[in-house]
Design a protein around this motif. Structure first.
Motif, mmCIF file in Angstrom:
data_model
loop_
_atom_site.group_PDB
_atom_site.id
_atom_site.type_symbol
_atom_site.label_atom_id
_atom_site.label_comp_id
_atom_site.label_asym_id
_atom_site.label_seq_id
_atom_site.Cartn_x
_atom_site.Cartn_y
_atom_site.Cartn_z
ATOM 1 N N ASN A 314 0.834 -1.208 0.000
ATOM 2 C CA ASN A 314 0.000 0.000 0.000
ATOM 3 C C ASN A 314 0.865 1.252 0.000
ATOM 4 O O ASN A 314 0.579 2.215 -0.714
ATOM 5 C CB ASN A 314 -0.916 0.023 1.227
ATOM 6 N N ASP A 347 4.928 6.271 5.176
ATOM 7 C CA ASP A 347 5.160 6.735 3.809
ATOM 8 C C ASP A 347 4.889 8.221 3.685
ATOM 9 O O ASP A 347 4.288 8.831 4.567
ATOM 10 C CB ASP A 347 4.316 5.909 2.810
ATOM 11 N N GLN A 366 -13.483 -0.182 0.491
ATOM 12 C CA GLN A 366 -12.360 0.476 -0.136
ATOM 13 C C GLN A 366 -12.729 1.937 -0.113
ATOM 14 O O GLN A 366 -13.907 2.298 -0.242
ATOM 15 C CB GLN A 366 -12.168 -0.015 -1.562
ATOM 16 N N LEU A 382 -6.311 -4.614 4.199
ATOM 17 C CA LEU A 382 -6.210 -4.097 5.567
ATOM 18 C C LEU A 382 -7.154 -4.821 6.512
ATOM 19 O O LEU A 382 -6.825 -5.026 7.683
ATOM 20 C CB LEU A 382 -6.481 -2.591 5.586
HETATM 21 P P1 ADP Z 1 -6.465 -2.277 -1.453
HETATM 22 O O1 ADP Z 1 -5.165 -1.559 -1.296
HETATM 23 O O2 ADP Z 1 -6.339 -3.611 -2.087
HETATM 24 O O3 ADP Z 1 -7.560 -1.455 -2.029
HETATM 25 P P2 ADP Z 1 -6.452 -2.324 1.447
HETATM 26 O O4 ADP Z 1 -7.415 -2.918 2.412
HETATM 27 O O5 ADP Z 1 -5.028 -2.727 1.595
HETATM 28 O O6 ADP Z 1 -6.996 -2.660 0.000
HETATM 29 O O7 ADP Z 1 -6.578 -0.753 1.567
HETATM 30 C C1 ADP Z 1 -7.850 -0.160 1.640
HETATM 31 C C2 ADP Z 1 -7.803 1.290 1.257
HETATM 32 O O8 ADP Z 1 -7.093 2.055 2.236
HETATM 33 C C3 ADP Z 1 -7.065 1.577 -0.034
HETATM 34 O O9 ADP Z 1 -7.892 1.377 -1.158
HETATM 35 C C4 ADP Z 1 -6.663 3.038 0.148
HETATM 36 O O10 ADP Z 1 -7.761 3.872 -0.166
HETATM 37 C C5 ADP Z 1 -6.404 3.146 1.643
HETATM 38 N N1 ADP Z 1 -4.968 3.010 1.978
HETATM 39 C C6 ADP Z 1 -4.339 1.909 2.463
HETATM 40 N N2 ADP Z 1 -3.026 2.155 2.680
HETATM 41 C C7 ADP Z 1 -2.823 3.427 2.321
HETATM 42 C C8 ADP Z 1 -1.653 4.283 2.307
HETATM 43 N N3 ADP Z 1 -0.448 3.855 2.718
HETATM 44 N N4 ADP Z 1 -1.815 5.552 1.868
HETATM 45 C C9 ADP Z 1 -3.020 6.005 1.465
HETATM 46 N N5 ADP Z 1 -4.153 5.259 1.462
HETATM 47 C C10 ADP Z 1 -4.067 3.984 1.877
#
Ligand code: ADP
Length: 563
Positions: A314, A347, A366, A382
């Motif tokens: 991510n 990050d 999402q 997540l």
């Molecule tokens: P995916 O990345 O497969 O959509 P995740 O459950 O890993 O699913 O993440 C869910 C959502 O959280 C992402 O679609 C994004 O909108 C947000 N997200 C996760 N990690 C980050 C990050 N490091 N920076 C910004 N937004 C994030």
């Protein structure tokens, strides 16, 4: 006065007797009447007592009922209201007696909602008809509204309306449950359409590039197509694994399986796997591992790597080119046999809006579709990560400012391992093939597999190793290889599970009756823990999942053939 003669005396005596008899009868009748009066009094007393008892219950019901109960006279003026209305409003019956329903609820309703409800309530009273309607009241202050189902029922004596009863049943919990169910179904249907898109995109790449690769004469182009097909397939497998994990979580079958491993090596492997993508976006990755963290720990290595990989992936995805990503692993506390480790993935990416933060770890969510359309993803990572960390007895959280990067932080308590374990962790790259040419020369294995393409893949993967492969096309044929008299020289059986005629479990059980020692490994797309357990209880030595993970396959061959 002359004395009465004999006849007169006789008559007088007879009358006297009659009078005495009548008097006695009258006395008896009087006594009976008195008795009857007494028993009637008793009856009245009993009826009164029963009435009082019932009234007591009625009062108890009306005053303890969570429902708001109002009684109105035939003109619509209040004659009774339950405590459930008086107590929270702080009103008393004298203050509200004679008021109309609309006035009684006005102060506790939203203005527009009251304006909409008023004519409906009025009409029900004017027309003397039953009516139901939903209303929201804020009786308890603090701006908290509860939902009520209001039911107006006219009371008649014959055809004449005598009054109205209005009951407001509290349906807040029901409304909440209904809204939650609707929201869940909406979230799930969004999830399905997103998933359909996420699956079709790599499928489109695989199908399109296969056509291009087939038609081109240029070797470089063919190789490019194959490389991209490989990438798309891995992505697809990742999605499938996430969906399976989520379905295991939903059905409460998700379990951890602990092993001892080297923490630092695991961290290095995770960052190595991601390094290609990080380099591609010219991002800076810094990894700090606190040297107080014990070299070897006992935890579910695969699941822990999955969490860190997800956070790192991510960070890579949501951080623009040239951005910075930092992983920090620290020892927060040492408890002797166990210790508390904290992992942070930081990050400098796009960050997360304040409104989205509470949703970030929710199942099937999402964030904002604008963002998610730009960045692919299932929205499962997540939620799964949180579940894994929770199962490890830990805690995961996020700190983020939109436009200013994100920090994902989790901590877990792990057991310390024995200091000797410095290895650990499977190599994930396919370099294992580099030195595999001819290494299994002179060894023979049996592959039990009913699907042509799966046989071809195994043949292709193992061709260069020099291993000799025999094939059985279902469980029956596999068993026949052991029973037809020629004692086969196989050193390993790779056993599919779902096959016609006789499945892999049945075949293994029958082979075990003939040969107790030959290593039999399931090679199957049934990859849930209960599938693995079923294989072991059928007598197999191990389990390899499909799609075939070449690293695990080679490891199994090495350990069984080169003992
Ligand atoms: P995916 O990345 O497969 O959509 P995740 O459950 O890993 O699913 O993440 C869910 C959502 O959280 C992402 O679609 C994004 O909108 C947000 N997200 C996760 N990690 C980050 C990050 N490091 N920076 C910004 N937004 C994030």
């Amino acid at each position: 006065m002359s004395a009465p003669d004999e006849d007169e005396l006789k008559t007088l005596r007879a009358e006297n007797k009659k009078l005495t008899r009548n008097l006695r009868r009258q006395t008896e009748i009087n006594q009976q009447i008195l008795k009857n009066i007494e028993s009637s009094k008793n009856l009245v007393r009993m009826v009164d007592k029963e009435k009082a008892r019932l009234e007591g219950y009625m009062d108890m019901f009306l005053n303890n009922s969570a429902d708001l109960v109002f009684l109105f006279d035939k003109y619509g003026g209040l004659v009774f209201v339950s405590n459930s209305y008086l107590t929270p409003t702080g009103l008393d019956i004298l203050g509200v007696s004679g008021k109309r329903i609309c006035d009684l609820i006005e102060d506790y309703m939203d203005k527009d909602e009251h304006a909409a409800a008023r004519p409906i309530l009025r009409k029900a009273f004017d027309d003397c008809v039953e009516k139901e309607l939903d209303i929201r009241l804020c009786l308890y202050g603090l701006g908290i509204f509860r939902n009520y189902m209001a039911k107006i029922t006219p009371m008649f004596d014959g055809n004449v309306a005598k009054g109205f009863i209005v009951i407001l049943g509290d349906v807040t919990e029901l409304v909440l449950a209904k809204n939650n169910a609707m929201r869940l179904s909406e979230v799930k249907s969004n999830f399905l359409s997103r998933m359909s898109h996420e699956i079709r995109t790599p499928m489109n790449a695989i199908i399109g590039l296969t056509v291009i690769g087939k038609e081109t004469e240029e070797t470089a182009k063919k190789e490019y197509c194959l490389e991209k097909i490989g990438e798309a397939s891995k992505y697809l497998l990742g999605i499938i694994n996430d969906i399976l994990d989520m379905s295991q979580i939903e059905s409460e079958k998700f379990e951890l399986s602990v092993n001892e491993f080297n923490f630092e090596k695991m961290m290095t492997r995770v960052s190595d796997v991601m390094s290609f993508k990080i380099v591609k976006k010219n991002q800076n990755l810094t990894v700090h591992i606190d040297d107080k963290i014990p070299p070897s720990i006992v935890a579910d290595e695969q699941r822990l790597s999955q969490v860190i990989t997800n956070l790192l992936s991510n960070a890579n995805k949501f951080t623009p080119e040239n951005g910075n990503i930092t992983i920090i692993a620290e020892l927060l506390a040492d408890y002797g046999n166990t210790c508390l480790i904290c992992v942070k993935v930081l990050d400098t990416g796009i960050g997360i809006s304040e409104s989205a933060l509470p949703l970030i770890f929710a199942n099937f969510e999402q964030l904002d579709s604008g963002v998610s359309r730009k960045y692919s993803g299932t929205g499962l990572g997540l939620a799964i990560s949180k579940h894994i960390v929770d199962m490890m007895g830990g805690n995961i959280r996020v700190e983020s400012v939109e436009g200013d990067g994100s920090s994902f932080i989790f901590d877990i308590v792990v057991e310390k391992g024995s200091a000797e374990v410095f290895g650990g962790g499977k190599p994930d790259d396919e370099s294992i093939f580099e030195d595999s040419e001819g290494i299994f020369e002179g060894h023979e294995i049996l592959i039990v597999e009913d699907i042509d393409i799966n046989r071809e893949i195994l043949e292709g993967l193992l061709e260069d190793t020099g291993v000799s492969m025999d094939f059985a096309y279902d469980g029956l044929e596999a068993v026949a290889k052991f029973t037809d008299g020629e004692n086969p020289d196989y050193e390993l059986v790779l056993m599919d599970i779902n096959m016609p005629n006789l499945d892999g479990y049945g075949a293994t059980m029958q082979i075990r009756e003939i040969n107790k020692d030959i290593p039999i490994y399931a090679m199957t797309a049934n990859v849930f823990r209960e599938d693995v357990e079923k294989c072991i209880s059928a007598g197999m030595n191990g389990h390899l999942g499909k799609p075939v993970d070449v690293v695990s396959l080679m490891k199994t061959l090495k350990t069984t053939l080169l003992r």
